[in-house]
Design a protein around this motif. Sequence first.
Motif, PDB file in Angstrom:
ATOM      1  N   TYR A   1       3.270  -1.801  -7.175  1.00  0.00           N
ATOM      2  CA  TYR A   1       3.489  -1.995  -5.729  1.00  0.00           C
ATOM      3  C   TYR A   1       4.296  -3.267  -5.478  1.00  0.00           C
ATOM      4  O   TYR A   1       5.195  -3.280  -4.639  1.00  0.00           O
ATOM      5  CB  TYR A   1       2.154  -2.068  -4.981  1.00  0.00           C
ATOM      6  CG  TYR A   1       1.314  -0.829  -5.143  1.00  0.00           C
ATOM      7  CD1 TYR A   1       1.721   0.387  -4.610  1.00  0.00           C
ATOM      8  CD2 TYR A   1       0.107  -0.861  -5.832  1.00  0.00           C
ATOM      9  CE1 TYR A   1       0.952   1.534  -4.764  1.00  0.00           C
ATOM     10  CE2 TYR A   1      -0.663   0.274  -5.985  1.00  0.00           C
ATOM     11  CZ  TYR A   1      -0.245   1.469  -5.451  1.00  0.00           C
ATOM     12  OH  TYR A   1      -0.997   2.594  -5.606  1.00  0.00           O
TER      13      TYR A   1
ATOM     14  N   LEU B   1       4.833   2.416   1.722  1.00  0.00           N
ATOM     15  CA  LEU B   1       4.855   1.176   2.495  1.00  0.00           C
ATOM     16  C   LEU B   1       5.526   0.052   1.696  1.00  0.00           C
ATOM     17  O   LEU B   1       6.312  -0.729   2.243  1.00  0.00           O
ATOM     18  CB  LEU B   1       3.403   0.800   2.804  1.00  0.00           C
ATOM     19  CG  LEU B   1       3.016   0.124   4.101  1.00  0.00           C
ATOM     20  CD1 LEU B   1       3.666   0.750   5.314  1.00  0.00           C
ATOM     21  CD2 LEU B   1       1.482   0.188   4.249  1.00  0.00           C
TER      22      LEU B   1
ATOM     23  N   ALA C   1       0.532   6.375  -0.034  1.00  0.00           N
ATOM     24  CA  ALA C   1       0.764   5.640   1.220  1.00  0.00           C
ATOM     25  C   ALA C   1       1.213   4.217   0.897  1.00  0.00           C
ATOM     26  O   ALA C   1       2.160   3.700   1.493  1.00  0.00           O
ATOM     27  CB  ALA C   1      -0.505   5.622   2.069  1.00  0.00           C
ATOM     28  N   ASN C   2       0.552   3.590  -0.053  1.00  0.00           N
ATOM     29  CA  ASN C   2       0.921   2.219  -0.399  1.00  0.00           C
ATOM     30  C   ASN C   2       2.287   2.137  -1.076  1.00  0.00           C
ATOM     31  O   ASN C   2       3.028   1.174  -0.854  1.00  0.00           O
ATOM     32  CB  ASN C   2      -0.159   1.581  -1.287  1.00  0.00           C
ATOM     33  CG  ASN C   2      -1.227   0.905  -0.442  1.00  0.00           C
ATOM     34  OD1 ASN C   2      -0.928   0.385   0.636  1.00  0.00           O
ATOM     35  ND2 ASN C   2      -2.458   0.901  -0.919  1.00  0.00           N
TER      36      ASN C   2
ATOM     37  N   LEU D   1       7.485   4.222   6.266  1.00  0.00           N
ATOM     38  CA  LEU D   1       6.239   4.272   7.014  1.00  0.00           C
ATOM     39  C   LEU D   1       5.507   5.565   6.677  1.00  0.00           C
ATOM     40  O   LEU D   1       5.979   6.647   7.023  1.00  0.00           O
ATOM     41  CB  LEU D   1       6.578   4.248   8.510  1.00  0.00           C
ATOM     42  CG  LEU D   1       5.747   3.414   9.455  1.00  0.00           C
ATOM     43  CD1 LEU D   1       5.560   2.000   8.957  1.00  0.00           C
ATOM     44  CD2 LEU D   1       6.416   3.389  10.822  1.00  0.00           C
ATOM     45  N   PRO D   2       4.354   5.481   5.998  1.00  0.00           N
ATOM     46  CA  PRO D   2       3.634   6.709   5.663  1.00  0.00           C
ATOM     47  C   PRO D   2       2.720   7.134   6.808  1.00  0.00           C
ATOM     48  O   PRO D   2       2.215   6.292   7.539  1.00  0.00           O
ATOM     49  CB  PRO D   2       2.776   6.273   4.467  1.00  0.00           C
ATOM     50  CG  PRO D   2       2.461   4.828   4.760  1.00  0.00           C
ATOM     51  CD  PRO D   2       3.691   4.278   5.478  1.00  0.00           C
TER      52      PRO D   2
ATOM     53  N   VAL E   1      -4.762  10.696  -4.585  1.00  0.00           N
ATOM     54  CA  VAL E   1      -3.665   9.729  -4.556  1.00  0.00           C
ATOM     55  C   VAL E   1      -3.232   9.320  -3.153  1.00  0.00           C
ATOM     56  O   VAL E   1      -2.204   8.656  -2.991  1.00  0.00           O
ATOM     57  CB  VAL E   1      -2.427  10.293  -5.284  1.00  0.00           C
ATOM     58  CG1 VAL E   1      -2.773  10.700  -6.698  1.00  0.00           C
ATOM     59  CG2 VAL E   1      -1.827  11.464  -4.516  1.00  0.00           C
ATOM     60  N   MET E   2      -3.972   9.721  -2.142  1.00  0.00           N
ATOM     61  CA  MET E   2      -3.537   9.426  -0.771  1.00  0.00           C
ATOM     62  C   MET E   2      -3.284   7.947  -0.541  1.00  0.00           C
ATOM     63  O   MET E   2      -2.276   7.554   0.034  1.00  0.00           O
ATOM     64  CB  MET E   2      -4.620   9.868   0.209  1.00  0.00           C
ATOM     65  CG  MET E   2      -4.471  11.291   0.599  1.00  0.00           C
ATOM     66  SD  MET E   2      -5.610  11.595   1.944  1.00  0.00           S
ATOM     67  CE  MET E   2      -5.620  13.368   1.845  1.00  0.00           C
ATOM     68  N   ASN E   3      -4.221   7.148  -0.969  1.00  0.00           N
ATOM     69  CA  ASN E   3      -4.054   5.714  -0.778  1.00  0.00           C
ATOM     70  C   ASN E   3      -2.851   5.209  -1.556  1.00  0.00           C
ATOM     71  O   ASN E   3      -2.067   4.389  -1.070  1.00  0.00           O
ATOM     72  CB  ASN E   3      -5.323   4.989  -1.238  1.00  0.00           C
ATOM     73  CG  ASN E   3      -5.305   3.529  -0.876  1.00  0.00           C
ATOM     74  OD1 ASN E   3      -4.828   2.719  -1.660  1.00  0.00           O
ATOM     75  ND2 ASN E   3      -5.777   3.175   0.305  1.00  0.00           N
ATOM     76  N   GLU E   4      -2.686   5.732  -2.760  1.00  0.00           N
ATOM     77  CA  GLU E   4      -1.627   5.268  -3.652  1.00  0.00           C
ATOM     78  C   GLU E   4      -0.242   5.642  -3.116  1.00  0.00           C
ATOM     79  O   GLU E   4       0.678   4.839  -3.132  1.00  0.00           O
ATOM     80  CB  GLU E   4      -1.844   5.868  -5.046  1.00  0.00           C
ATOM     81  CG  GLU E   4      -2.952   5.193  -5.839  1.00  0.00           C
ATOM     82  CD  GLU E   4      -4.345   5.292  -5.222  1.00  0.00           C
ATOM     83  OE1 GLU E   4      -4.648   6.326  -4.572  1.00  0.00           O
ATOM     84  OE2 GLU E   4      -5.130   4.349  -5.354  1.00  0.00           O
TER      85      GLU E   4
ATOM     86  N   TYR F   1       8.113  -3.324  -3.773  1.00  0.00           N
ATOM     87  CA  TYR F   1       8.353  -4.223  -2.634  1.00  0.00           C
ATOM     88  C   TYR F   1       9.504  -5.179  -2.937  1.00  0.00           C
ATOM     89  O   TYR F   1      10.272  -5.556  -2.057  1.00  0.00           O
ATOM     90  CB  TYR F   1       7.063  -5.004  -2.394  1.00  0.00           C
ATOM     91  CG  TYR F   1       7.020  -5.869  -1.168  1.00  0.00           C
ATOM     92  CD1 TYR F   1       6.913  -5.301   0.102  1.00  0.00           C
ATOM     93  CD2 TYR F   1       7.028  -7.262  -1.268  1.00  0.00           C
ATOM     94  CE1 TYR F   1       6.810  -6.100   1.234  1.00  0.00           C
ATOM     95  CE2 TYR F   1       6.932  -8.060  -0.142  1.00  0.00           C
ATOM     96  CZ  TYR F   1       6.824  -7.475   1.113  1.00  0.00           C
ATOM     97  OH  TYR F   1       6.724  -8.267   2.228  1.00  0.00           O
TER      98      TYR F   1
END
Lengths: 259, 259, 259
Positions: free
Chosen positions: C243, C34, C30-31, C39-40, C25-28, C247
């Motif tokens: 996402y 963001l 981080a997104n 700020l991740p 899930v790192m990408n998830e 936002y």
Amino acid sequence: MNAGFDLALIRERKPLVHQITNYVVMNETANATLALGALPVMAHALQEVEEMASVASALVLNIGTLSDDWVEAMLVAGRAANRADVPVVLDPVGAGATRYRTETSQRLLAELRIAVVRGNSAEIATLAGKQAEIRGVEAVGEAAGPELARESARSLGTVVAITGPVDHVSDGETVHAVANGHELLGTVTGTGCMSTAITGCFLGVRGEDPLAAATEALVAFGVAGEDAAKKAKGPGSFHVALYDALYALDPKKLDSRAR
Amino acid sequence: MNAGFDLALIRERKPLVHQITNYVVMNETANATLALGALPVMAHALQEVEEMASVASALVLNIGTLSDDWVEAMLVAGRAANRADVPVVLDPVGAGATRYRTETSQRLLAELRIAVVRGNSAEIATLAGKQAEIRGVEAVGEAAGPELARESARSLGTVVAITGPVDHVSDGETVHAVANGHELLGTVTGTGCMSTAITGCFLGVRGEDPLAAATEALVAFGVAGEDAAKKAKGPGSFHVALYDALYALDPKKLDSRAR
Amino acid sequence: MNAGFDLALIRERKPLVHQITNYVVMNETANATLALGALPVMAHALQEVEEMASVASALVLNIGTLSDDWVEAMLVAGRAANRADVPVVLDPVGAGATRYRTETSQRLLAELRIAVVRGNSAEIATLAGKQAEIRGVEAVGEAAGPELARESARSLGTVVAITGPVDHVSDGETVHAVANGHELLGTVTGTGCMSTAITGCFLGVRGEDPLAAATEALVAFGVAGEDAAKKAKGPGSFHVALYDALYALDPKKLDSRAR
């Protein structure tokens, strides 16, 4: 083949599919597993793979981003799965591209009882001791025929599923051809790995018949690819629509759509 | 600049772009590479990076999630790439944020022949020995001008590509400014890493001219960002549309859209 | 509760949220970080976690894909965060599923000062010494009530946030129930991990009141889930819309939407 029946079983039983897979596609194969209706779990530590694999309904081994401690974990998990009669599917990503990948695939095949090997034609041909052309992890050159599936299934002593424009699945005797799918599948990384994870899901409810499980998985995944392509404007929207399509697969209509 | 011509070459030749990159963006940079038309391969094991890098058309080194065995693999892969004249692009993610990242970037630059360094202004300023403000892996503070690109290219002895609202690419003499792009790129993690991967794709067909390759890559990626923004309602839909846009880039119109 | 006020603070201050989390899930996460407005930064190397955690506004520890060097890095980062009074949130993914995960969670809780533990009912019950049923990393069985939150917060000496159809957050005295969210959240992997990352974001501006921070985070994430569900046709499009929704969260309307 009873792809629809087994898909309904997956959604009812939610088999736990333990996946030791590569960094690139972990999120993707977990989400494909979940969208289909099964339960993914990712765990690779030596301290826990034995425990996890033993209680799973299927084990997926994928060598897409190798290193020695991961190989060791795959062997330990695979032995635990074998002892507990949990079916194992192997994805030999990039076999033929580097010696390390070829040898690791061979080692896993030699030391473990593998129910299904799912790969592209170059990977399978490499493991069957034939000439193959592979660039990175992509097969190039002409399509493999049903003979490669049958012969490699015999020489490897396992069910073999070769995916491509037409997929071929064989246990060394029977060969099933599956023409479902869409060319956009080739524009998204990890769709091969997803098809392996989906094979794990079907093995989780149909482990006693790996030829059927692997064939059904490729039908289900291919049909989802066809549905997703209808809504796609390119690789990004196709990728998104693929999860929606897996989730929306209708067990009642699945078998009639097999090609 | 012939971004369109080189994009057409990428789609024709499908250069193999070997990427040793961070866990966060592996899937994303692989998909961006594939959507553009090149062939990504992710491999980081010491046992295979030499073999893989030697046959690749370009090597991407990205230090976004470091550890010592990955650094070692980057060095071994980089040396193999250098011996085989495979161009190398470095993404010094977070240089300046921790000593480990700064020193690793410096070590890679010292021990390898790097064709292009692609980073944000704080990362590049750090490597060029200047004061910079960085929070985590994001540059903060005022935009960098063309002078930073020129000076850092001279001091590092490589082509430098600094991305930001306006990108600057320099070989120490010439400076190209690229104003393509969209602010939504800053709302998705890994878009900087994607631009580095795309630089690898262009190096894969234009390795003899890294200044052109890096500039063309930023034009192509920026134009795709502009196209994606038209269909986006936020970071999620922008991210998806970005792959569609990379896939749909028209080589015939690309150069006329450079800004 | 001032979820809207604190969301506006997040967007103004952009707290740096250092995350040592799982590969899946790192990408998830981080997104998601963001998209919310923070700020991740992802960093797990022993050589740099101390430096990174010390300057962060919050530290997220997530044990979703464990191994010993990552556990060691979590301890080092956690101690540095504790020394610098940086609040720490722990996600004990799969505690109860394997001994390794249970013991690692216990060790992190024993050796570090944790502000918030965010988990599902089975994970939290396991850590509180109660019987729980978990399959892989998913809780099964009946929903947890507010009592589990209160009791586990007391026994663990930390704020506990249990997510499920209704979330319960407690400091051992007060219990807040949050009914926001949508069932599609259960069809995408890593949404639990995202809620932990979002908790980190709120801790980054409201660290002195972890009960409020954790509650506000679950309101914000749940409301985003509701908004995303309106545009979703399944797990894939829901994931993307999530996402966009994070936002688009409106600080002025957020508190009135808390359920």
